[in-house]
Design a protein around this motif. Structure first.
Motif, mmCIF file in Angstrom:
data_model
loop_
_atom_site.group_PDB
_atom_site.id
_atom_site.type_symbol
_atom_site.label_atom_id
_atom_site.label_comp_id
_atom_site.label_asym_id
_atom_site.label_seq_id
_atom_site.Cartn_x
_atom_site.Cartn_y
_atom_site.Cartn_z
ATOM 1 N N ILE A 21 0.833 -1.201 0.000
ATOM 2 C CA ILE A 21 0.000 0.000 0.000
ATOM 3 C C ILE A 21 0.873 1.258 0.000
ATOM 4 O O ILE A 21 0.574 2.243 -0.681
ATOM 5 C CB ILE A 21 -0.950 -0.018 1.213
ATOM 6 C CG1 ILE A 21 -1.889 -1.233 1.128
ATOM 7 C CG2 ILE A 21 -1.771 1.271 1.285
ATOM 8 C CD1 ILE A 21 -2.745 -1.441 2.351
ATOM 9 N N LEU A 22 1.982 1.192 0.743
ATOM 10 C CA LEU A 22 2.896 2.338 0.794
ATOM 11 C C LEU A 22 3.509 2.606 -0.572
ATOM 12 O O LEU A 22 3.732 3.769 -0.948
ATOM 13 C CB LEU A 22 3.996 2.070 1.828
ATOM 14 C CG LEU A 22 4.915 3.235 2.194
ATOM 15 C CD1 LEU A 22 4.133 4.324 2.911
ATOM 16 C CD2 LEU A 22 6.063 2.746 3.068
ATOM 17 N N SER A 23 3.774 1.549 -1.359
ATOM 18 C CA SER A 23 4.358 1.731 -2.686
ATOM 19 C C SER A 23 3.377 2.412 -3.637
ATOM 20 O O SER A 23 3.792 2.986 -4.645
ATOM 21 C CB SER A 23 4.783 0.378 -3.262
ATOM 22 O OG SER A 23 3.668 -0.396 -3.670
ATOM 23 N N ILE A 24 2.084 2.343 -3.336
ATOM 24 C CA ILE A 24 1.063 2.971 -4.185
ATOM 25 C C ILE A 24 0.787 4.407 -3.749
ATOM 26 O O ILE A 24 0.687 5.313 -4.576
ATOM 27 C CB ILE A 24 -0.240 2.149 -4.153
ATOM 28 C CG1 ILE A 24 0.011 0.739 -4.696
ATOM 29 C CG2 ILE A 24 -1.343 2.840 -4.948
ATOM 30 C CD1 ILE A 24 -1.161 -0.199 -4.533
ATOM 31 N N PHE A 25 0.672 4.624 -2.433
ATOM 32 C CA PHE A 25 0.256 5.933 -1.922
ATOM 33 C C PHE A 25 1.395 6.742 -1.316
ATOM 34 O O PHE A 25 1.242 7.951 -1.118
ATOM 35 C CB PHE A 25 -0.842 5.751 -0.872
ATOM 36 C CG PHE A 25 -2.116 5.168 -1.422
ATOM 37 C CD1 PHE A 25 -3.015 5.956 -2.114
ATOM 38 C CD2 PHE A 25 -2.402 3.824 -1.270
ATOM 39 C CE1 PHE A 25 -4.182 5.430 -2.632
ATOM 40 C CE2 PHE A 25 -3.569 3.273 -1.781
ATOM 41 C CZ PHE A 25 -4.464 4.079 -2.471
#
Length: 285
Positions: free
Chosen positions: A211-215
């Motif tokens: 999720i961190l890699s997306i947001f």
């Protein structure tokens, strides 16, 4: 006779699947309560009780299932899956009891973390005493919910807590949980809780990294204005974590680490493909 060979059958796996199916049937049965007029009348009478009364009643039912599970575990140690199923029913009634208690004690503050903490204490104690990986799993899930709810409350339900958004917080949470898992490996192995602890630590860590890699470490309003290049370092961090996991698994022959590393490396590559190439590349290519 020389050409005959024994074909083994995994009866334990069949037993586990059978009890999972039975638990699903129990859940469906609870749903079927609402199709019976007599039982609906009983439920309405029960709902007329105070919130504390409902919570106490559900807590007693949960305690009954825990006592039954402990008694069965002592007397019938070989019936592992049925004991786990009984303890799981205790987990379900504990969760509903805490929900009813929260309804009764709600003062509008939105501070629900203490309820999750109470669940942690109950599930942790039951899982430890019973050496139940299933109950311990719910302890770890409740622990994650407590962490998210408590940090959200301390941040005033804003985007950041100590400069970290939710995904970055859970990267920290998963990393700490994984480190504690290996620090307490000997103790957890004695209680047969190491495997589920390691799996949950890896799950928290890698899902949060994904999720961190997306947001990135941005709130949703700022994220809309971010370029893909600004999010690239988080994607690289995700990839590095997966590669490190694969490397350690090759050195230690750890199948779980290898599975997590390969799975989330593939998820990272697919995610980046859709982010960077899907719109600008011919679909056939």
């Amino acid at each position: 006779q020389q050409h005959l060979s024994i074909r083994p059958f995994d009866w334990q796996r069949l037993s586990r699947y059978a009890f999972w199916t039975a638990l699903v049937c129990v859940v469906i049965a609870f749903g079927s309560l609402f199709a019976d007029d007599y039982l609906l009348a009983m439920i309405e009478n029960w709902l007329s009780l105070s919130g504390l009364g409902r919570a106490a009643g559900l807590g007693l039912i949960a305690a009954g299932f825990y006592a039954w599970g402990f008694r069965r575990q002592r007397r019938e140690a070989q019936w592992h899956y049925s004991t786990e199923a009984i303890l799981f029913l205790g987990v379900v009634f504990t969760a509903v009891a805490l929900w009813q208690l929260g309804e009764r004690l709600d003062n509008g503050s939105g501070h629900i973390a203490p309820l999750f903490l109470a669940g942690c204490v109950i599930y942790g104690a039951i899982g430890y005493i019973a050496r139940s990986g299933l109950v311990w799993l719910f302890f770890l899930l409740a622990l994650g919910n407590w962490f998210g709810a408590e940090t959200g409350y301390l941040a005033g339900w804003g985007a950041y807590w100590l400069g970290m958004n939710y995904p970055l917080r859970f990267v920290l949470f998963g990393g700490v949980l994984l480190a504690l898992c290996f620090m307490l490996q000997k103790w957890l192995l004695q209680r047969r809780l190491f495997t589920v602890s390691k799996a949950m630590g890896l799950t928290y860590l890698f899902i949060a990294l994904w999720i961190l890699s997306i947001f990135g470490n941005y709130d949703i309003d700022s994220w809309y204005g971010m370029t893909r290049e600004a999010l690239l370092p988080w994607a690289l961090l995700f990839a590095v974590a997966a590669v490190v996991c694969i490397y350690i698994s090759l050195k230690t022959d750890d199948g779980m680490l290898r599975g997590f590393g390969l799975t989330f490396l593939a998820i990272n590559l697919y995610t980046r493909y859709f982010e960077y190439f899907w719109d600008g590349m011919n679909k056939v290519v």
